[in-house]
Scaffold this motif. Structure first.
Motif, PDB file in Angstrom:
ATOM      1  N   THR A 219       0.836  -1.204   0.000  1.00  0.00           N
ATOM      2  CA  THR A 219       0.000   0.000   0.000  1.00  0.00           C
ATOM      3  C   THR A 219       0.867   1.248   0.000  1.00  0.00           C
ATOM      4  N   GLN A 227      -1.218  -5.339  -3.815  1.00  0.00           N
ATOM      5  CA  GLN A 227      -2.261  -4.963  -2.853  1.00  0.00           C
ATOM      6  C   GLN A 227      -3.531  -5.789  -3.072  1.00  0.00           C
ATOM      7  N   SER A 254      -9.948  -0.873   4.289  1.00  0.00           N
ATOM      8  CA  SER A 254      -9.012  -0.893   3.160  1.00  0.00           C
ATOM      9  C   SER A 254      -9.765  -0.582   1.870  1.00  0.00           C
TER      10      SER A 254
END
Length: 514
Positions: A219, A227, A254
């Motif tokens: 990230t 990711q 996220s």
């Protein structure tokens, strides 16, 4: 006519003995064991040679990507990984490792220790992809990771999971110490197979902290592929141990990268759909599962589509809708969806006995598919459907008859269920508690309600979502946006020419007037 028939018979008699000698040479072709053995051995050697040439070409693509800073060349090599891995054998891997690891003896010996020694064959040309100065130069980290990944895939396919774990641990240790953008795509594949090996060894919980650490690093480095892969691996890890709350927190905290490929998007949407279904958010679960099917490959990934269809059917039944019959008739889904077809029939008819029979007969399969807990919730939907059908069939019916039709224990249970159905808006009726019957109200015109508006709104939203996702999925060649744009010098020349042309036009106008 008699002459013609006689001629035909003569021709047939002449043709019959000619067919007999044709059968003679057939056994002669069979009795050639030496030629058969050489013919059978030749394609095997050719296949190994072709596989080595493919690996060499993939390495060239990776080197080209590193030198030109174009990750799409790495993507080409990784896209061919499934076909390459199916042709791997100890002979191919031994030659590939020995041919490329010319300057790194320690790494070569480590990898060769997991492979059997190939048999020496006479007249075989050695595989030497690196000669001269290139043989002494150190191997690129991307190429080294790719070759080691091939060994991990080979060991995993041959169910040598303990050895695959050692190679994968050593590979991930190398990757963790590197910070190269060209390595991101290869690293994403390595993460996937690393987690897969631990899953086969039933040690997924051990690798969870490592995946979290790599997700944080990916990230920070804006590594979209890494990711996306790591998020899906963590979600799979949590769902494997039924940790739905932690999986939901991971999804909420996220952001899934929009630049991820369709396969990772399909996996992410499926995992999200499972989480939403467990948390009673059935509408959102259906939306994500439908999008997962749309993102999945059209002609491959049959197992993935079967899994998504199973969950989607249960979610649609929980929403009170009946799945389309056509999806049960697809050749690739027909056999696997048979238990769910019987379940759908029971829900559609509101037959509680048939529902219990399907649950008892296919209970183990539902548990294997991970849909058993959701299917248990369907019992109330079966009863609700039965109440709705009774309400449509009878304008007035006693509670004892309802209990008998729905196979309930007592009329009191039927009264509670009918009261809840009235409160939820499933049926339009009233209960006479004193006389113990249910009185259905007259059916109203559905076009006088908001139902058509809501249906059109759902269809329009669906079409707009497809359009937005199609626009986002469009890809263009890199650096092609400025091909048609003129440079500063060309613009100045054009402006100068326009100015001169304007002056000439003005002079012509002046000359035309006396």
């Amino acid at each position: 006519m008699k002459e013609t028939t006689a001629k035909r018979r003569e021709k047939q008699r002449e043709a019959k003995p000619e067919k007999q000698p044709e059968k003679g040479p057939e056994p002669q072709d069979v009795e050639m064991p030496e030629e058969d053995a050489s013919a059978a051995g030749k394609p095997h050697k050719e296949l190994d040679t072709l596989t080595l040439e493919d690996i060499k070409e993939h390495v060239k693509q990776i080197e080209k990507a590193v030198s030109g800073k174009e990750p799409r060349f790495v993507l080409r090599a990784l896209r061919a990984l499934p076909s390459t891995s199916s042709r791997l054998n100890p002979n191919v891997l031994h030659k590939a490792v020995s041919g490329f690891f010319t300057s790194h003896a320690e790494g070569r010996d480590f990898l060769l220790s997991f492979l059997e020694e190939p048999m020496d064959t006479e007249g075989e040309v050695p595989f030497r992809p690196r000669t001269g100065k290139a043989a002494a130069a150190p191997l690129l980290p991307e190429v080294e990771a790719y070759l080691q990944l091939l060994l991990v895939v080979y060991l995993t396919n041959n169910k040598r999971y303990a050895e695959a774990q050692k190679v994968s641990d050593e590979l991930l240790q190398k990757i963790s110490s590197q910070n190269r953008r060209a390595l991101d795509l290869v690293a994403a594949k390595c993460y996937y197979y690393h987690s897969r090996v631990y899953e086969f060894l039933s040690k997924l919980d051990i690798v969870r902290s490592f995946l979290h650490a790599r997700l944080r690093t990916a990230t920070l480095r804006h590594d979209a592929d890494g990711q996306a892969t790591l998020l899906n691996l963590l979600l799979r890890n949590y769902l494997q141990y039924s940790l739905y709350d932690q999986a939901e927190k991971l999804v909420s905290k996220s952001v899934f990268p929009e630049l991820a490929n369709n396969n990772e998007w399909a996996r992410y949407l499926y995992y999200t759909g499972r989480i939403k279904a467990i948390q009673l958010e059935y509408s959102e679960a259906r939306r994500t599962l439908t999008n997962a099917l749309r993102k999945a490959p059209q002609h491959t990934a049959v197992g993935f589509k079967q899994t998504v269809h199973k969950l989607l059917i249960v979610v649609e039944l929980l929403l009170g809708e009946i799945p389309d019959r056509l999806q049960f008739r697809q050749p690739s889904l027909k056999r696997s969806l048979m238990p769910y077809f019987l379940l759908t029939q029971a829900v559609r008819m509101g037959n509680l006995a048939k529902f219990n029979q399907a649950l008892e007969e296919f209970g183990e399969k539902f548990q294997t598919d991970g849909t058993y807990t959701l299917i248990i919730r369907l019992r109330h939907n079966v009863i609700k459907t039965g109440v709705r059908m009774i309400s449509l069939s009878y304008s007035r019916i006693s509670l004892s008859d309802i209990a008998q039709k729905l196979q309930l224990d007592s009329p009191e249970d039927a009264e509670f269920i009918v009261a809840k159905a009235i409160r939820d808006g499933v049926i339009e009726a009233s209960i006479n508690h004193e006389k113990g019957y249910v009185q259905s109200k007259e059916t109203i015109d559905i076009y006088g309600t908001r139902e058509p508006q809501l249906a059109f709104h759902q269809r329009i939203s669906f079409c707009l979502d497809i359009h937005n996702m199609s626009v986002k999925a469009m890809r263009f060649p890199p650096k092609s946006y400025n091909k048609d744009l003129e440079s500063a010098e060309e613009r100045r020349e054009r402006e100068q020419q326009d100015l001169e042309f304007a002056k000439e036009m003005a002079e012509d106008d002046d000359d035309s007037f006396p």
